[in-house]
Design a protein around this motif. Structure first.
Motif, PDB file in Angstrom:
ATOM      1  N   ARG A  27       0.929  -1.148   0.008  1.00 42.88           N
ATOM      2  CA  ARG A  27       0.158   0.167  -0.022  1.00 42.88           C
ATOM      3  C   ARG A  27       0.890   1.280   0.024  1.00 42.88           C
ATOM      4  N   ASN A  30       2.604   1.821  -3.093  1.00 46.62           N
ATOM      5  CA  ASN A  30       1.576   2.216  -4.338  1.00 46.62           C
ATOM      6  C   ASN A  30       0.960   3.859  -4.113  1.00 46.62           C
ATOM      7  N   TRP A  69      -6.449   2.222   0.664  1.00 47.01           N
ATOM      8  CA  TRP A  69      -6.312   1.916  -0.706  1.00 47.01           C
ATOM      9  C   TRP A  69      -7.490   2.521  -1.476  1.00 47.01           C
ATOM     10  N   CYS A 115      -7.082  -1.118  -6.880  1.00 48.27           N
ATOM     11  CA  CYS A 115      -6.923  -0.585  -5.499  1.00 48.27           C
ATOM     12  C   CYS A 115      -8.190  -0.571  -4.779  1.00 48.27           C
ATOM     13  N   GLY A 119      -6.282  -3.613  -2.965  1.00 46.76           N
ATOM     14  CA  GLY A 119      -4.936  -3.889  -3.433  1.00 46.76           C
ATOM     15  C   GLY A 119      -4.748  -5.446  -2.959  1.00 46.76           C
TER      16      GLY A 119
END
Length: 140
Positions: A27, A30, A69, A115, A119
């Motif tokens: 996470r 990302n 997310w 997402c 995720g």
């Protein structure tokens, strides 16, 4: 056809490769990447000061994405909208690839959908055929 299919496949590849990163690092990585995507158009400056406003919004979204997310998915959708604007304006994300913003507008929603599902790693989907199911405690 390839102008649409290739970016979708790139988005799927991104999801698969991201799935290899264990949580909670997945996470956080990302979130950092969506923050970087917010600055991707800065060097072109096609939209003047709005480029800075967009970058600031994406920085906030990425910061919130460190714990969510959903915010990361929102960031990818915001970037999709920015891709469309830049494609229509004629300022591609990669100056040497005229349709790069067009392609990015197909890639980013693929990532956003993943997402929005939290995720979750998709690498388990590729288990060998005939491989035993993982044991779940309390299940026979």
């Amino acid at each position: 056809m390839m102008a649409v299919l290739a970016p979708i496949l790139i988005g799927l590849l991104y999801v698969v490769l991201s799935s290899l990163i264990p949580e909670p690092h997945r996470r956080k990585v990302n979130a950092v990447l969506v923050g970087g995507a917010g600055a991707a158009y800065l060097s072109g400056g096609a939209l003047g000061p709005w480029e800075l406003v967009f970058c600031a919004v994406m920085t906030y979204v990425a910061f919130r994405g460190l714990d969510s997310w959903t915010f990361i998915g929102v960031g990818w959708l915001l970037h999709t909208a920015w891709d469309v604007v830049h494609h229509l304006k004629g300022q591609p994300i990669l100056p040497f690839a005229h349709d790069s913003s067009f392609g990015c507008a197909f890639c980013d929603p693929v990532i956003a959908i993943w997402c929005f599902t939290g995720g979750r790693p998709v690498t388990g989907w590729f288990r060998r055929v005939g491989a035993p199911e993982p044991r779940v405690p309390g299940r026979t």
